[in-house]
Design a protein around this motif. Structure first.
Motif, PDB file in Angstrom:
ATOM      1  N   THR A 158      -0.016   3.829   4.283  1.00  0.00           N
ATOM      2  CA  THR A 158       1.431   3.822   4.016  1.00  0.00           C
ATOM      3  C   THR A 158       1.733   3.490   2.568  1.00  0.00           C
ATOM      4  OG1 THR A 158       1.461   1.527   4.816  1.00  0.00           O
ATOM      5  CG2 THR A 158       2.065   3.256   6.390  1.00  0.00           C
ATOM      6  N   ASP A 159       0.971   2.528   1.990  1.00  0.00           N
ATOM      7  CA  ASP A 159       1.156   2.206   0.566  1.00  0.00           C
ATOM      8  C   ASP A 159       0.826   3.404  -0.319  1.00  0.00           C
ATOM      9  OD1 ASP A 159       1.905  -0.340   1.280  1.00  0.00           O
ATOM     10  OD2 ASP A 159      -0.115  -1.178   1.052  1.00  0.00           O
ATOM     11  N   LYS A 160      -0.303   4.043  -0.029  1.00  0.00           N
ATOM     12  CA  LYS A 160      -0.699   5.202  -0.831  1.00  0.00           C
ATOM     13  C   LYS A 160       0.323   6.333  -0.695  1.00  0.00           C
ATOM     14  CE  LYS A 160      -4.661   3.519  -2.279  1.00  0.00           C
ATOM     15  NZ  LYS A 160      -4.896   3.219  -3.710  1.00  0.00           N
ATOM     16  N   THR A 161       0.834   6.507   0.527  1.00  0.00           N
ATOM     17  CA  THR A 161       1.836   7.561   0.740  1.00  0.00           C
ATOM     18  C   THR A 161       3.103   7.275  -0.049  1.00  0.00           C
ATOM     19  OG1 THR A 161       0.945   7.846   2.979  1.00  0.00           O
ATOM     20  CG2 THR A 161       3.108   8.786   2.521  1.00  0.00           C
ATOM     21  N   ARG A 162       3.505   6.016  -0.100  1.00  0.00           N
ATOM     22  CA  ARG A 162       4.680   5.653  -0.878  1.00  0.00           C
ATOM     23  C   ARG A 162       4.460   5.936  -2.364  1.00  0.00           C
ATOM     24  NH1 ARG A 162       5.689   1.230  -3.553  1.00  0.00           N
ATOM     25  NH2 ARG A 162       3.926   0.138  -2.590  1.00  0.00           N
ATOM     26  N   ILE A 163       3.259   5.547  -2.873  1.00  0.00           N
ATOM     27  CA  ILE A 163       2.959   5.802  -4.304  1.00  0.00           C
ATOM     28  C   ILE A 163       2.945   7.296  -4.576  1.00  0.00           C
ATOM     29  CG2 ILE A 163       1.182   5.559  -6.076  1.00  0.00           C
ATOM     30  CD1 ILE A 163       0.381   2.915  -4.682  1.00  0.00           C
ATOM     31  N   LEU A 164       2.362   8.083  -3.630  1.00  0.00           N
ATOM     32  CA  LEU A 164       2.306   9.538  -3.812  1.00  0.00           C
ATOM     33  C   LEU A 164       3.709  10.141  -3.855  1.00  0.00           C
ATOM     34  CD1 LEU A 164       0.660  12.170  -3.927  1.00  0.00           C
ATOM     35  CD2 LEU A 164       0.636  12.158  -1.417  1.00  0.00           C
ATOM     36  N   SER A 165       4.589   9.639  -3.006  1.00  0.00           N
ATOM     37  CA  SER A 165       5.961  10.156  -3.010  1.00  0.00           C
ATOM     38  C   SER A 165       6.658   9.844  -4.335  1.00  0.00           C
ATOM     39  CB  SER A 165       6.744   9.557  -1.839  1.00  0.00           C
ATOM     40  OG  SER A 165       6.839   8.146  -1.983  1.00  0.00           O
ATOM     41  N   GLU A 166       6.430   8.654  -4.888  1.00  0.00           N
ATOM     42  CA  GLU A 166       7.028   8.311  -6.179  1.00  0.00           C
ATOM     43  C   GLU A 166       6.510   9.216  -7.296  1.00  0.00           C
ATOM     44  OE1 GLU A 166       6.205   4.235  -6.772  1.00  0.00           O
ATOM     45  OE2 GLU A 166       7.635   3.511  -5.242  1.00  0.00           O
ATOM     46  N   VAL A 167       5.158   9.427  -7.327  1.00  0.00           N
ATOM     47  CA  VAL A 167       4.572  10.298  -8.353  1.00  0.00           C
ATOM     48  C   VAL A 167       5.095  11.724  -8.206  1.00  0.00           C
ATOM     49  CG1 VAL A 167       2.405  11.293  -9.174  1.00  0.00           C
ATOM     50  CG2 VAL A 167       2.513   8.872  -8.618  1.00  0.00           C
ATOM     51  N   THR A 168       5.243  12.174  -6.951  1.00  0.00           N
ATOM     52  CA  THR A 168       5.745  13.537  -6.713  1.00  0.00           C
ATOM     53  C   THR A 168       7.174  13.678  -7.223  1.00  0.00           C
ATOM     54  OG1 THR A 168       4.354  13.634  -4.723  1.00  0.00           O
ATOM     55  CG2 THR A 168       6.083  15.291  -4.954  1.00  0.00           C
ATOM     56  N   GLU A 169       7.990  12.680  -7.052  1.00  0.00           N
ATOM     57  CA  GLU A 169       9.356  12.728  -7.548  1.00  0.00           C
ATOM     58  C   GLU A 169       9.385  12.804  -9.071  1.00  0.00           C
ATOM     59  OE1 GLU A 169      11.376   9.376  -5.990  1.00  0.00           O
ATOM     60  OE2 GLU A 169      11.490  10.146  -3.933  1.00  0.00           O
ATOM     61  N   GLU A 170       8.556  11.978  -9.731  1.00  0.00           N
ATOM     62  CA  GLU A 170       8.486  12.036 -11.206  1.00  0.00           C
ATOM     63  C   GLU A 170       8.020  13.404 -11.691  1.00  0.00           C
ATOM     64  OE1 GLU A 170       6.027   8.866 -12.450  1.00  0.00           O
ATOM     65  OE2 GLU A 170       7.460   7.278 -11.913  1.00  0.00           O
ATOM     66  N   LEU A 171       7.015  13.961 -10.972  1.00  0.00           N
ATOM     67  CA  LEU A 171       6.509  15.287 -11.356  1.00  0.00           C
ATOM     68  C   LEU A 171       7.590  16.350 -11.208  1.00  0.00           C
ATOM     69  CD1 LEU A 171       4.079  17.018 -12.200  1.00  0.00           C
ATOM     70  CD2 LEU A 171       3.475  17.199  -9.765  1.00  0.00           C
TER      71      LEU A 171
ATOM     72  N   LYS B 296      10.808  15.890 -11.488  1.00  0.00           N
ATOM     73  CA  LYS B 296      11.751  15.713 -12.585  1.00  0.00           C
ATOM     74  C   LYS B 296      11.222  16.337 -13.874  1.00  0.00           C
ATOM     75  CE  LYS B 296      13.870  11.467 -10.887  1.00  0.00           C
ATOM     76  NZ  LYS B 296      14.087  10.013 -11.143  1.00  0.00           N
ATOM     77  N   VAL B 297       9.917  16.103 -14.191  1.00  0.00           N
ATOM     78  CA  VAL B 297       9.327  16.663 -15.415  1.00  0.00           C
ATOM     79  C   VAL B 297       9.343  18.179 -15.371  1.00  0.00           C
ATOM     80  CG1 VAL B 297       7.190  16.844 -16.750  1.00  0.00           C
ATOM     81  CG2 VAL B 297       7.934  14.612 -15.877  1.00  0.00           C
ATOM     82  N   LYS B 298       8.980  18.751 -14.201  1.00  0.00           N
ATOM     83  CA  LYS B 298       8.985  20.213 -14.066  1.00  0.00           C
ATOM     84  C   LYS B 298      10.377  20.780 -14.285  1.00  0.00           C
ATOM     85  CE  LYS B 298       5.048  20.853 -10.946  1.00  0.00           C
ATOM     86  NZ  LYS B 298       4.622  21.308  -9.592  1.00  0.00           N
ATOM     87  N   GLN B 299      11.369  20.099 -13.739  1.00  0.00           N
ATOM     88  CA  GLN B 299      12.737  20.577 -13.893  1.00  0.00           C
ATOM     89  C   GLN B 299      13.175  20.556 -15.353  1.00  0.00           C
ATOM     90  OE1 GLN B 299      15.424  18.403 -11.485  1.00  0.00           O
ATOM     91  NE2 GLN B 299      17.186  19.763 -11.899  1.00  0.00           N
ATOM     92  N   GLU B 300      12.811  19.481 -16.073  1.00  0.00           N
ATOM     93  CA  GLU B 300      13.143  19.411 -17.489  1.00  0.00           C
ATOM     94  C   GLU B 300      12.467  20.523 -18.282  1.00  0.00           C
ATOM     95  OE1 GLU B 300      12.101  15.555 -18.762  1.00  0.00           O
ATOM     96  OE2 GLU B 300      13.765  14.531 -17.694  1.00  0.00           O
ATOM     97  N   ILE B 301      11.156  20.767 -17.985  1.00  0.00           N
ATOM     98  CA  ILE B 301      10.411  21.818 -18.700  1.00  0.00           C
ATOM     99  C   ILE B 301      11.039  23.179 -18.443  1.00  0.00           C
ATOM    100  CG2 ILE B 301       8.187  23.027 -18.793  1.00  0.00           C
ATOM    101  CD1 ILE B 301       6.861  20.298 -18.252  1.00  0.00           C
TER     102      ILE B 301
END
Length: 409
Positions: A320-333, A335-340
């Motif tokens: 569950t901890d790893k899944t939460r971290i993965l969801s956070e990283v996916t959200e940041e990714l 956002k970066v893709k959208q900006e690019i």
């Protein structure tokens, strides 16, 4: 909790489970002595309770409201003021008030209040019974001596029946039958005379052997005919102690005979039950011995299962901890893709050039309009200057006109 309750009931004895029914019956009798039907049931429009009302669960909500109503009525009758509870009051507050009043009367409340919230059970019966005792003490209730109804002796009615005859009637019937049929009857007068002679000659020694001259067959027939009428029944008095003693002896004999048969059956049943219990215990021991290794295996499997469950819980928390971290990283990714994507689209898109050209054309149009306005203003200014100049010239000429009489300007 259930095991502790079972151990407590075992300590109290096998009749502890039925104590609540006895307590409820005593409570109902005491409530009847206090006239609860008139003062409680009619005032609150309630139906009367049965002798098992607070002992068994039927309708917990109705039973709890009935318990609170009766308890408040009893507390008020015992001399303490207690506000009558309503149907929508807080049950915990009502129970705490009742227990406080119970302790003020000296009662023991060593049980949780949740026992009273159910509205039935031994604790509910105990509280109401204790409060009724306090009301009876407060009102000074005492038992009076019982008043027995006077028994009137019934007049003895003599029933005349063919099988029950008095002595006088019996002699009258015999005399009438003798007059009707003398051939088949024995003369009573002759018999009385013979009996008198025998009584007189008892002291004297008879000279010859006395021999009856009555025919035996006729005597036998007469006895057969009169025998049903010789039955005399005596009315028994129920108040006679001899009758009661005879009944006691009869009941004792009946009990002894029944006891002998019952004892034999009970001994036989006891022997069969003891044999069955021995068989059950031996089978139980055999089964326990046979199942002992399986039980050990089951216990080890249970221990392993508990360990695996703990490991599974730990791994699940990590996942569950790893899944939460993965969801956070996916959200940041994302956002970066959208900006690019936005920057790339703005670089390759010709929309800004089109906007610039349109702005330039608009500026040119505005410049042309400004030039036209400037020309119009210059023309207007020029006309005003020319008009002013012409006016000045006219004024100048008007001031220089000569006088015709003098010849001066």
């Amino acid at each position: 909790m259930a095991e502790d309750r079972r151990l407590e009931e075992d300590d109290r004895g096998p009749g502890a489970a039925f104590q609540v029914f006895i307590l409820m019956e005593d409570l109902l009798e005491k409530l009847k002595l206090l006239n609860y039907e008139e003062e409680v049931l009619k005032n609150h429009n309630m139906r009367s309770i049965s002798r098992l009302y607070f002992a068994l669960p039927t309708n917990p909500g109705e039973q709890f409201f009935m318990f609170c109503t009766i308890a408040a009525w009893l507390i008020n009758k015992a001399g303490h003021y207690f506000e009558q509870p309503q149907e929508y009051d807080d049950p915990n507050a009502t129970i705490s008030k009742i227990l406080a009043e119970l302790r003020s009367f000296g009662g023991a409340a060593d049980f949780p209040p949740s026992k009273l919230k159910a509205g039935y059970g031994e604790q509910v019966c105990y509280v109401l019974d204790f409060l009724t005792e306090q009301v009876l003490k407060h009102t000074g209730f005492t038992w009076k001596r019982p008043v027995y109804p006077s028994e009137e002796l019934d007049e003895e009615v003599i029933v005349e029946d063919d099988a029950e005859l008095t002595l006088n009637k019996f002699e009258d019937e015999i005399i009438e039958e003798e007059s009707d049929d003398e051939e088949h009857l024995v003369d009573l007068n002759v018999l009385k005379a013979q009996s008198n002679k025998m009584n007189v000659g008892e002291t004297s020694k008879p000279e010859e052997i006395l021999e009856s001259k009555t025919d035996a067959a006729e005597w036998y027939l007469e006895v057969e005919r009169v025998l049903p009428q010789l039955k005399v029944t005596v009315r028994t008095d129920n108040k006679d102690w001899r009758v009661h003693v005879d009944q006691m002896h009869q009941h004792k004999d009946g009990i002894e005979t029944s006891l002998k048969e019952t004892k034999g059956y009970l001994d036989k049943l006891h022997s069969e039950v003891s044999k069955t219990l021995e068989k059950v215990s031996s089978r139980e021991k055999y089964i326990n011995n046979q199942l002992d290794p399986l039980i050990q295996e089951y216990r080890t499997a249970q221990a392993q299962l508990s360990e695996l469950k703990e490991q599974y819980q730990q791994i699940t928390t990590k996942v569950t901890d790893k899944t939460r971290i993965l969801s956070e990283v996916t959200e940041e990714l994302e956002k970066v893709k959208q900006e690019i994507e936005e920057k790339g689209s703005s670089i390759t898109d010709g929309a800004p050039l089109v906007k610039m050209k349109q702005a330039l054309n608009k500026l040119k149009q505005e410049i042309v309009q400004m030039d036209i306005r400037i020309g119009v203003v210059e023309h207007t200014l020029l006309q005003s200057k020319l008009k002013e100049k012409s006016n000045m010239t006219r004024d100048m000429h008007a001031t220089i006109i000569p006088d015709s009489s003098t010849g001066d300007y």
